[in-house]
Write an enzyme that holds these catalytic residues in place. Structure first.
Site, PDB file in Angstrom:
ATOM      1  N   PRO A   2       0.885  -1.233   0.060  1.00  0.00           N
ATOM      2  CA  PRO A   2      -0.135   0.037   0.168  1.00  0.00           C
ATOM      3  C   PRO A   2       0.733   1.157   0.001  1.00  0.00           C
ATOM      4  CG  PRO A   2       0.249  -1.030   2.172  1.00  0.00           C
ATOM      5  CD  PRO A   2       1.207  -1.601   1.159  1.00  0.00           C
ATOM      6  N   GLU A   3       0.823   1.940  -1.200  1.00  0.00           N
ATOM      7  CA  GLU A   3       1.195   3.290  -1.166  1.00  0.00           C
ATOM      8  C   GLU A   3       0.129   4.243  -1.545  1.00  0.00           C
ATOM      9  OE1 GLU A   3       4.896   4.185  -2.917  1.00  0.00           O
ATOM     10  OE2 GLU A   3       5.686   2.022  -2.957  1.00  0.00           O
TER      11      GLU A   3
END
Length: 288
Positions: A2-3
């Site tokens: 997750p970015e």
DNA sequence: CATTTCACCTGGTGGC
DNA sequence: TGCCACCAGGTGAAAT
């Protein structure tokens, strides 16, 4: 996973599926480090609440919750309520391997499932996180302030404010991009990709990067993040969305995890170093 | 104070 | 097939 682009994709997908739904009951695992707020308090706070909306702040997913009493009315009387009347928030950080899934309560429970929220619509929202770097937090807004990521949002920050973030800082520009107290949401992939687009070497001291280069970096970040959101994020190993759909931005990567492969612009082999404790990829000819 | 390193975890991959 | 070293999208505490 997750970015910023992956978290944005997940938040949108979850919002679409659970907005206006009501939490009937909440179950949590016993892995203590998962819970920034004690699990019993989260279970008590969440059960009965209406999910008003779901959105992203930095790398966090924020659920805006309406009071238990207001109940299921919201579901049938559209339009769905906005965040203004929120009385509490449920905040999910996915860490490295966290996933949010919307499934049926009967579907088999994956290993490393840490949260199950049974919803009035008959669906179930699950949080699965093998590496346990993810975190769950509950905030009662009558008692404490609403959640705001500490750093600036890279998609809305202006030129002056962006340049000011790096002024006088002697750490590398890569480390600065990864610092969530400066910019909220940039991680290893998009730090490397935006530095490539801007033509800046990741190891340069932040305060030595010229104003014009910083502006190129701001625009590169905007462009890279926006395109990645349009493509549903990057799926590097396994991935993402509330139904497990994959993203496609990994096909656009110019440097990330392309060590030794030819640069897309000049054919020079991409180099890998370790900077700020992270694998860091750049083109020695295109980036200065 | 600013900056760097490392521990926290599980799982996948590739070499021998 | 098994064993082992190494790598991974993040972060916060400890060390420098």
């Amino acid at each position: 996973m997750p970015e910023l682009p992956e978290v944005e994709t997940i938040a949108r997908g979850v919002d679409k599926r659970v907005r206006g739904d009501r939490i009937l009951q909440a179950w949590f695992s016993r892995v203590p480090q998962t819970f920034k707020t004690p699990r019993q308090r989260q279970a008590k706070g969440l059960s009965g609440c209406t999910i008003l909306s779901v959105h992203r702040a930095g790398k966090h997913i924020v659920f805006e919750l309406g009071p238990p009493a207001a109940a299921s009315k919201a579901r049938t009387t559209q339009p769905a309520p906005g965040p203004g009347v929120s009385e509490a928030q449920w905040i999910v950080h996915l860490g490295m391997t966290g996933r949010l899934l919307v499934t049926s309560p009967e579907s088999p429970v994956a290993l490393h499932t840490h949260a199950r929220l049974l919803l009035e619509s008959g669906r179930e929202l699950r949080f699965v996180d093998p590496r346990r770097f993810g975190r769950l937090e509950f905030r009662d807004l009558r008692r404490s302030a609403g959640f705001g990521a500490p750093g600036s949002e890279p998609l809305t920050i202006g030129e002056r404010e962006f340049a000011a973030l790096f002024r006088g800082r002697r750490l590398s520009i890569k480390a600065a991009l990864l610092n969530q107290e400066l910019l909220a949401g940039v991680g290893n992939i998009y730090a490397d990709e935006s530095l490539f687009q801007a033509g800046i070497r990741p190891r340069r001291r932040a305060n030595r990067v010229k104003r014009s280069e910083l502006e190129r970096l701001r625009l590169a970040l905007h462009q890279v993040l926006t395109t990645a959101i349009q493509l549903g994020g990057s799926s590097v190993s396994d991935y993402v969305g509330a139904d497990g759909e994959r993203g496609f931005f990994q096909l656009e990567h110019c440097v990330y995890q392309r060590t030794g492969e030819p640069c897309r612009r000049c054919q020079t082999p991409i180099r890998r170093v370790v900077e700020a404790g992270r694998g860091t990829h750049y083109c020695p000819k295109c980036q200065h």
